[in-house]
Design a protein around this motif. Structure first.
Motif: not given
Length: 111
Positions: A61-68, A97-107
């Motif tokens: 049930g973890v939700r990511t943190w955002s300003p909204g 703490f808050g949880v954030r999500s990110f990903s990296f694309d080579s392009s």
């Protein structure tokens, strides 16, 4: 989601500490437990010795943190000592703490 928490314990006393354990429990903003991890710590020598252990456990049930929607969580780490209560043990620390999500694309880079 899987959470990894690194717990480091320092022993400022002159005696060796054996049989200690670390317990970490995560709570949401309502105080509901999302998951708990426990690990035994290696023996810690006195006079400035330290030991670390990595706890890895699943949470739900973890939700990511955002300003909204700033979803914040609380981690409560408790050190237990083998052989019962001692001066300074058990010891508890709490972190928010808050949880954030990110990903990296080579392009495209970070998305």
């Amino acid at each position: 989601a899987t959470v990894a928490v690194n717990v480091t314990v320092a022993n400022a006393r002159g005696t060796t500490a054996a049989g200690a354990g670390a317990r970490v429990e995560l709570f949401d903003e309502r105080g509901v437990s999302l998951g708990v991890g426990f690990a035994s710590l290696p023996e810690v020598g006195g006079g400035g010795g330290s030991a670390s252990v990595l706890l890895s456990f699943d949470v739900r049930g973890v939700r990511t943190w955002s300003p909204g929607q700033p979803s914040l969580y609380r981690a409560v780490a408790t050190l237990s000592c083998g052989g019962g209560l001692r001066d300074g043990c058990p010891d508890t620390e709490t972190a928010t703490f808050g949880v954030r999500s990110f990903s990296f694309d080579s392009s495209a880079g970070f998305v």
